[in-house]
Design a protein around this motif. Structure first.
Motif, mmCIF file in Angstrom:
data_model
loop_
_atom_site.group_PDB
_atom_site.id
_atom_site.type_symbol
_atom_site.label_atom_id
_atom_site.label_comp_id
_atom_site.label_asym_id
_atom_site.label_seq_id
_atom_site.Cartn_x
_atom_site.Cartn_y
_atom_site.Cartn_z
ATOM 1 N N LEU A 1 0.831 -1.206 0.000
ATOM 2 C CA LEU A 1 0.000 0.000 0.000
ATOM 3 C C LEU A 1 0.863 1.252 0.000
ATOM 4 O O LEU A 1 0.634 2.188 -0.773
ATOM 5 C CB LEU A 1 -0.918 -0.021 1.221
ATOM 6 C CG LEU A 1 -1.834 1.179 1.420
ATOM 7 C CD1 LEU A 1 -2.713 1.406 0.205
ATOM 8 C CD2 LEU A 1 -2.709 0.991 2.654
ATOM 9 N N VAL A 2 1.897 1.254 0.847
ATOM 10 C CA VAL A 2 2.789 2.411 0.907
ATOM 11 C C VAL A 2 3.472 2.592 -0.453
ATOM 12 O O VAL A 2 3.619 3.706 -0.947
ATOM 13 C CB VAL A 2 3.815 2.254 2.039
ATOM 14 C CG1 VAL A 2 4.912 3.302 1.933
ATOM 15 C CG2 VAL A 2 3.122 2.347 3.393
ATOM 16 N N PHE A 3 3.844 1.487 -1.059
ATOM 17 C CA PHE A 3 4.457 1.583 -2.383
ATOM 18 C C PHE A 3 3.475 2.197 -3.387
ATOM 19 O O PHE A 3 3.852 3.015 -4.230
ATOM 20 C CB PHE A 3 4.935 0.204 -2.845
ATOM 21 C CG PHE A 3 5.617 0.222 -4.180
ATOM 22 C CD1 PHE A 3 6.778 0.967 -4.365
ATOM 23 C CD2 PHE A 3 5.103 -0.485 -5.250
ATOM 24 C CE1 PHE A 3 7.401 1.002 -5.602
ATOM 25 C CE2 PHE A 3 5.728 -0.459 -6.489
ATOM 26 C CZ PHE A 3 6.884 0.295 -6.667
ATOM 27 N N ALA A 4 2.213 1.807 -3.287
ATOM 28 C CA ALA A 4 1.204 2.385 -4.175
ATOM 29 C C ALA A 4 1.127 3.898 -3.993
ATOM 30 O O ALA A 4 1.060 4.651 -4.970
ATOM 31 C CB ALA A 4 -0.173 1.756 -3.909
ATOM 32 N N TYR A 5 1.156 4.341 -2.758
ATOM 33 C CA TYR A 5 1.134 5.786 -2.502
ATOM 34 C C TYR A 5 2.350 6.458 -3.138
ATOM 35 O O TYR A 5 2.253 7.552 -3.697
ATOM 36 C CB TYR A 5 1.153 6.076 -0.996
ATOM 37 C CG TYR A 5 -0.091 5.662 -0.242
ATOM 38 C CD1 TYR A 5 -1.354 5.880 -0.788
ATOM 39 C CD2 TYR A 5 -0.006 5.097 1.023
ATOM 40 C CE1 TYR A 5 -2.495 5.521 -0.087
ATOM 41 C CE2 TYR A 5 -1.141 4.740 1.732
ATOM 42 C CZ TYR A 5 -2.375 4.944 1.175
ATOM 43 O OH TYR A 5 -3.492 4.592 1.873
ATOM 44 N N VAL A 6 3.502 5.799 -3.003
ATOM 45 C CA VAL A 6 4.725 6.399 -3.537
ATOM 46 C C VAL A 6 4.630 6.501 -5.061
ATOM 47 O O VAL A 6 4.973 7.527 -5.653
ATOM 48 C CB VAL A 6 5.956 5.587 -3.103
ATOM 49 C CG1 VAL A 6 7.205 6.084 -3.814
ATOM 50 C CG2 VAL A 6 6.141 5.686 -1.595
ATOM 51 N N VAL A 7 4.121 5.441 -5.694
ATOM 52 C CA VAL A 7 3.956 5.485 -7.144
ATOM 53 C C VAL A 7 3.046 6.647 -7.538
ATOM 54 O O VAL A 7 3.316 7.383 -8.477
ATOM 55 C CB VAL A 7 3.361 4.154 -7.664
ATOM 56 C CG1 VAL A 7 2.976 4.271 -9.131
ATOM 57 C CG2 VAL A 7 4.347 3.024 -7.464
ATOM 58 N N ARG A 8 1.979 6.827 -6.775
ATOM 59 C CA ARG A 8 1.024 7.881 -7.112
ATOM 60 C C ARG A 8 1.568 9.281 -6.820
ATOM 61 O O ARG A 8 1.339 10.205 -7.582
ATOM 62 C CB ARG A 8 -0.271 7.693 -6.286
ATOM 63 C CG ARG A 8 -1.081 6.496 -6.658
ATOM 64 C CD ARG A 8 -2.021 6.788 -7.813
ATOM 65 N NE ARG A 8 -3.157 7.625 -7.423
ATOM 66 C CZ ARG A 8 -3.543 8.705 -8.088
ATOM 67 N NH1 ARG A 8 -2.875 9.112 -9.132
ATOM 68 N NH2 ARG A 8 -4.599 9.380 -7.696
ATOM 69 N N PHE A 9 2.254 9.426 -5.705
ATOM 70 C CA PHE A 9 2.499 10.789 -5.214
ATOM 71 C C PHE A 9 3.949 11.244 -5.238
ATOM 72 O O PHE A 9 4.263 12.346 -4.820
ATOM 73 C CB PHE A 9 1.933 10.931 -3.791
ATOM 74 C CG PHE A 9 0.471 10.600 -3.717
ATOM 75 C CD1 PHE A 9 -0.402 11.070 -4.686
ATOM 76 C CD2 PHE A 9 -0.038 9.812 -2.695
ATOM 77 C CE1 PHE A 9 -1.758 10.773 -4.640
ATOM 78 C CE2 PHE A 9 -1.391 9.509 -2.636
ATOM 79 C CZ PHE A 9 -2.251 9.988 -3.612
ATOM 80 N N LEU A 10 4.838 10.368 -5.716
ATOM 81 C CA LEU A 10 6.253 10.720 -5.756
ATOM 82 C C LEU A 10 6.540 12.074 -6.419
ATOM 83 O O LEU A 10 7.372 12.834 -5.919
ATOM 84 C CB LEU A 10 7.036 9.594 -6.444
ATOM 85 C CG LEU A 10 8.549 9.742 -6.472
ATOM 86 C CD1 LEU A 10 9.098 9.808 -5.069
ATOM 87 C CD2 LEU A 10 9.186 8.581 -7.224
ATOM 88 N N PRO A 11 5.897 12.409 -7.544
ATOM 89 C CA PRO A 11 6.251 13.661 -8.229
ATOM 90 C C PRO A 11 6.122 14.884 -7.340
ATOM 91 O O PRO A 11 6.847 15.859 -7.523
ATOM 92 C CB PRO A 11 5.275 13.734 -9.403
ATOM 93 C CG PRO A 11 4.271 12.698 -9.173
ATOM 94 C CD PRO A 11 4.889 11.668 -8.308
ATOM 95 N N GLN A 12 5.227 14.828 -6.370
ATOM 96 C CA GLN A 12 5.083 15.985 -5.498
ATOM 97 C C GLN A 12 6.357 16.221 -4.708
ATOM 98 O O GLN A 12 6.753 17.353 -4.463
ATOM 99 C CB GLN A 12 3.902 15.787 -4.550
ATOM 100 C CG GLN A 12 2.604 15.579 -5.310
ATOM 101 C CD GLN A 12 1.417 15.389 -4.383
ATOM 102 O OE1 GLN A 12 0.404 16.013 -4.533
ATOM 103 N NE2 GLN A 12 1.563 14.500 -3.423
ATOM 104 N N ALA A 13 7.000 15.129 -4.296
ATOM 105 C CA ALA A 13 8.252 15.254 -3.574
ATOM 106 C C ALA A 13 9.391 15.577 -4.537
ATOM 107 O O ALA A 13 10.232 16.437 -4.262
ATOM 108 C CB ALA A 13 8.548 13.974 -2.802
ATOM 109 N N VAL A 14 9.408 14.891 -5.686
ATOM 110 C CA VAL A 14 10.469 15.148 -6.657
ATOM 111 C C VAL A 14 10.462 16.620 -7.061
ATOM 112 O O VAL A 14 11.502 17.281 -7.103
ATOM 113 C CB VAL A 14 10.287 14.247 -7.908
ATOM 114 C CG1 VAL A 14 11.232 14.684 -9.023
ATOM 115 C CG2 VAL A 14 10.548 12.789 -7.554
ATOM 116 N N GLY A 15 9.284 17.147 -7.320
ATOM 117 C CA GLY A 15 9.167 18.538 -7.770
ATOM 118 C C GLY A 15 9.743 19.523 -6.758
ATOM 119 O O GLY A 15 10.563 20.377 -7.104
ATOM 120 N N THR A 16 9.322 19.379 -5.500
ATOM 121 C CA THR A 16 9.773 20.359 -4.504
ATOM 122 C C THR A 16 11.252 20.183 -4.168
ATOM 123 O O THR A 16 11.970 21.163 -4.009
ATOM 124 C CB THR A 16 8.951 20.250 -3.205
ATOM 125 O OG1 THR A 16 8.997 18.912 -2.748
ATOM 126 C CG2 THR A 16 7.515 20.669 -3.423
#
Lengths: 539, 406
Positions: free
Chosen positions: A413-428
């Motif tokens: 589940l955590v991996f799923a979140y990371v797949v979905r939301f990683l760009p928000q962290a990458v961007g900042t």
């Protein structure tokens, strides 16, 4: 003799430089490899999509792709995405300027008001607004005034904009705070008017920030299912769900791939617009824009926005608390465990996302090569694919790779979140990496600090604000996420949103009230942490 | 003429109308399921050996001997059945408010029993089961949609149930060979807003509502004020039933006519019922949907104006079932078999009636709660597992005729 010594020395020098270069190269290679690994991991679910889609017989695939239905929803989806993006910029950029560059009273308060809508899941906003407006809505029954119902494509655009413009606001604000604000003043002394100065000096500097936020808003809009469904707007995600509902996973996968193709185009276009300008250069405080009499309309504007985005839903949820009681439904009764589960998952997702984002953002921030750009962009794909698609892909991959751990614990589940939301962290993180001055790092290196030490003592503190901002964004969106949560959570592990979902399904809204309010409260608190951390860093 | 008594009121209003006058939990319904009475002889295919395939660690549920008495159509109580002990994992497409109480009741009854519940969207559960294959942690799939149960069967994901269960449930409520069985009945209905009915010319009371589902598609008076939810499993079941009864061409024509009514198409049953209840100018006055959505709203708010009526003898009053299938890889076949027996035993059936306002599928179980007697029921018999039209074809028909959600 002398020349020989020179020669020896020179060759030694050359040797040292080469060593350094080699080490530097090795370092970059390691970084590239780490980025590639992260990109591979988060793109992994796409392979499942391709594989599923490839099982669709060609004729049917062709029919699906060229059907008028597909054309219509493609146009709708792109329209939705464009309008949300444009309106988010129209709202977000002025708000960012207003709260950072003007003498608006209580800037911190207005900053929080402007940022907070991001914590409200847009489908919850949609529920609140449909209950509020339109004939028969709460406003109608309270005041006898009928405000037109908001629904359809325009309704979905309206709602999604209200709850995603903070992406643009936050990234633009960060860019404004970190750029050298004496530059516009210089432009002013050269006789440029305030708008001229903004257009020619400020705008180019903050453009990557605006673009980063706009991209997140647009991608959110095109991948959202809940809000368009609730507003009866037909978009790509509707059709994907339609095929899912027909148990045609492979058709749904094919459609999802089409969505990915659209998104890929967007990512390429955005890469052109949002190209990096060196926005670093210190934080000297320039003169602020004096609003004068305009501060009243300005405050009026932000408060009106706050009332619409925050007060309306919170009032509605609170009123649900007092709705007449039907038979009790024990399984929906609020438990603190729901809040704990939500936070636990969100914190884990935020930590892992940061760990994943660091190499990708650092690599692409330091070397602007094609490879680094591609790796960085690759991490955005998951954000644009509906959660249910990523969820199913991970169900498949999880059961095939580690079946005995499947749905045991929260890792998948955590991996799923990371797949979905990683760009928000990458961007900042990336934008803060861009602002680290090369010279500072070189200075540290000349003082004999090792790479690790330099990173720890120089780079890391400098990119910390970006890291925290990324972590908070991932935290917030994870708290809101629903489809993958339902699919991959350890069985029986309820969260705030899963209870809201259950309550809404059962039409027992009173049970949705506490979880919804708590969701806003917790997320709002994490938002405060981010905002004040940024400001503290700058003062 | 002095009739404030609820039962008088019920007999007065006749058999087509949903009575929402009391706050009784999920107060129900009249007018359905004539099929309740005609017990087909059970199919003989049920008791075959072994599941189909069966994966790692899986056992054949069909071979699991009853732990106590076997269930039978005359109704067997929980006391007669064996004890439930161990862990069962259930993927449920039904919502917790509908079904959690039953699970809880069973857990209270048996100290050694743990029921792990996983609630999600019905369609998502089917897709998830498909992707999981034999690695699924689920023992039981509990769904409100026979189409979904049929789909997991078609995908080869489920195995046969024990013969006594199969023989207990009439064949029209289950898969002929016992790969899934209905557990409780539910019905399609015409939802309407009681306060707004007079906005429709010629409709002064519910009694004036057409009893023929075709009129809802052809009568101009319903233009712009009618609604349905094409992505729901039961709506597709309704289309399948209509194809069964009237043929595909007539069904296509019905869909075409209905679309000419400029209907509002919802993607959620709750949203749709809530819109009917809200009663704004743009909201539908009439909607095709399942009766229990209205029941829930009335349960939450006794003053709610939403009511339900039924068509007569056609697909509009489709009597459908919610039911269970067991996966190929159950950990404990005896436990799972005994669990299913509990659902079709007397208390399980009464629970569905009492708490959910649903109908029993076992003939020998008496009606309890505010349900109409068999004499009041009028609905043609559908053998829901044997529709002529596959679920997928039903969807394609809707797609062809432009009826997609949204």
């Amino acid at each position: 003799m002398k020349s020989i010594t020179d020669a020896v020395q020179t060759s030694q020098h050359v040797q040292t430089v080469t060593d350094r270069l080699e080490r530097a190269d090795l370092w970059m290679v390691a970084l590239a490899a780490a980025s590639a690994l992260v990109a591979f991991l988060v793109v992994l679910p796409m392979f499942w999509l391709v594989w599923q889609a490839s099982t669709v017989e060609l004729l049917r695939a062709y029919d699906l792709i060229v059907s008028s239905q597909t054309a219509r929803i493609t146009a709708n989806s792109i329209g939705l995405m464009l309008f949300v993006t444009v309106f988010s910029i129209v709202l977000g950029v002025p708000l960012a300027v207003l709260t950072t560059r003007t003498d608006l009273p209580y800037p911190r308060f207005w900053t929080v008001v402007a940022a907070l809508p991001l914590v409200i899941p847009s489908y919850i906003g949609a529920i609140a607004f449909t209950g509020m407006f339109g004939s028969g809505g709460e406003i109608d029954s309270l005041f006898g005034v009928s405000i037109p119902r908001i629904d359809g494509l325009s309704g979905a655009t309206f709602i999604i904009t209200l709850y995603t413009y903070p992406y643009v606001f936050l990234t633009t604000r960060a860019a404004l705070l970190s750029m050298d604000s004496s530059l516009p003043d210089a432009a002013r002394t050269l006789n440029a008017g305030p708008f001229e100065a903004f257009r020619r000096v400020t705008l180019p500097q903050i453009r990557p920030g605006i673009a980063a936020g706009a991209l997140l808003a647009g991608l959110y809009a095109i991948s959202d299912f809940g809000t368009p469904a609730f507003m009866q707007a037909s978009v790509f995600t509707s059709m994907i769900y339609w095929e899912f509902g027909n148990f045609n996973v492979e058709y749904a996968a094919l459609l999802a791939l089409q969505l990915v193709a659209i998104v890929a185009v967007v990512l390429v276009i955005e890469a052109g617009i949002g190209r990096d300008e060196d926005a670093s250069g210190g934080t000297r405080v320039g003169s602020t824009i004096r609003l004068g009499i305009w501060k009243w309309p300005a405050m009026g504007f932000v408060s009106a926005l706050g009332v619409v985005t925050l007060v309306v839903p919170v009032t509605i949820f609170t009123s649900w608390l007092f709705r007449s009681e039907g038979d009790p439904i024990p399984s929906l009764e609020f438990q603190w465990e729901f809040a704990f589960n939500s936070m636990y998952l969100a914190v884990l997702a935020a930590l892992v996302a940061c760990a994943f984002a660091l190499p990708v953002a650092y690599y692409s921030g330091r070397t602007n090569s094609l490879v680094s750009r591609i790796l960085e962009r690759a991490t955005y794909v998951g954000f644009a694919v509906p959660g249910v698609v990523i969820g199913l892909a991970l169900v498949f991959l999880g059961t095939r790779t580690l079946p005995s751990f499947y749905r045991q614990g929260v890792w998948l589940l955590v991996f799923a979140y990371v797949v979905r939301f990683l760009p928000q962290a990458v961007g900042t993180v990336r934008s803060s990496v861009l602002q680290v001055d090369d010279k500072t790092i070189e200075a540290a290196r000349t003082l004999n600090a090792g790479r690790i030490e330099t990173f720890r003592r120089v780079t890391l503190p400098a990119i910390m604000p970006g890291l925290v901002a990324g972590a908070v964004l991932v935290f917030l969106t994870t708290m809101k996420e629903l489809p993958a949560t339902l699919m991959l959570q350890p069985i029986g592990m309820d969260t705030l949103v899963s209870i809201i979902w259950d309550a809404q399904n059962a039409l027992a809204y009173r049970y949705a009230a506490i979880p919804a309010l708590l969701l806003i409260l917790i997320s709002g608190f994490s938002m405060l942490v981010m905002l004040f951390q940024e400001e503290g860093d700058l003062s | 003429m002095t009739n404030t008594d609820a039962s008088d009121a019920r007999s007065l209003t006749g058999r087509r109308r949903f009575l929402a006058t009391t706050g009784l939990s999920a107060a129900l319904v009249s007018g359905l399921a004539g099929c309740l009475g005609n017990g087909d002889e059970n199919g003989d295919a049920g008791s075959g050996g072994g599941g189909n395939g069966g994966g790692s660690g899986g056992g054949a549920v069909a071979d699991a001997d009853p732990l106590g008495a076997p269930v039978d159509p005359s109704g067997v109580t929980w006391d007669d059945l064996g004890d439930l002990e161990g862990e069962i994992t259930i993927y449920s497409g039904r919502t917790p408010d509908q079904i959690d109480l039953v699970f809880e009741e069973l857990e209270n009854e048996y100290d050694g029993l743990t029921i792990n519940r996983d609630y999600d969207d019905n369609d998502v559960q089917v897709n998830q089961l498909e992707q999981e294959g034999d690695a699924t942690p689920a023992d039981v799939f509990y769904s409100q949609d026979p189409g979904a149960l049929g789909a997991v069967h078609d995908m080869g994901l489920v195995q046969q149930l024990p013969s006594d269960v199969v023989e207990t449930v009439p064949e029209s409520y289950r898969e002929p060979s016992g790969y899934w069985t209905g557990v409780s009945g539910r019905v399609r209905s015409i939802q309407y807003n009681e306060d707004r009915l007079d906005e429709v010319p010629g409709l002064d009371s519910w009694d004036d509502l057409p009893t023929d589902i075709f009129e809802y598609a052809t009568d101009d008076r319903f233009e712009g004020i009618i609604s349905t939810r094409p992505n729901s499993g039961t709506f597709r079941g309704f289309i399948q039933a209509m194809v069964d009864l009237e043929g595909e061409n007539a069904t296509r024509q019905w869909v075409r006519d209905f679309m000419d009514q400029d209907p509002q198409l919802f993607s959620g049953g709750s949203d749709q019922a809530a819109a009917v209840e809200r009663g704004g100018d743009d909201d539908p006055i009439i909607a095709l949907g399942n009766s229990y959505y209205a029941a829930r709203l009335v349960n939450e708010d006794p003053n709610s104006p939403i009511r339900v009526a039924f068509t007569e003898g056609d697909a509009g009053a489709l009597f459908s079932v919610a039911g269970v299938a067991v996966t190929n890889t159950v950990d404990d076949p005896e436990l799972v078999a005994e669990f299913v027996r509990h659902l079709v035993a007397v208390e399980g059936q009464e629970f569905m009636m009492d708490d959910n306002g649903e109908f029993p599928v076992v003939e020998g179980v008496d009606y309890v709660g505010p349900l109409p007697g068999p004499a009041d029921l009028d609905s043609p018999t559908y053998d829901i597992s044997a529709f002529d039209m596959e679920l997928q074809e039903a969807n394609e028909l809707l797609e062809d005729e432009g009826m997609m959600p949204l």
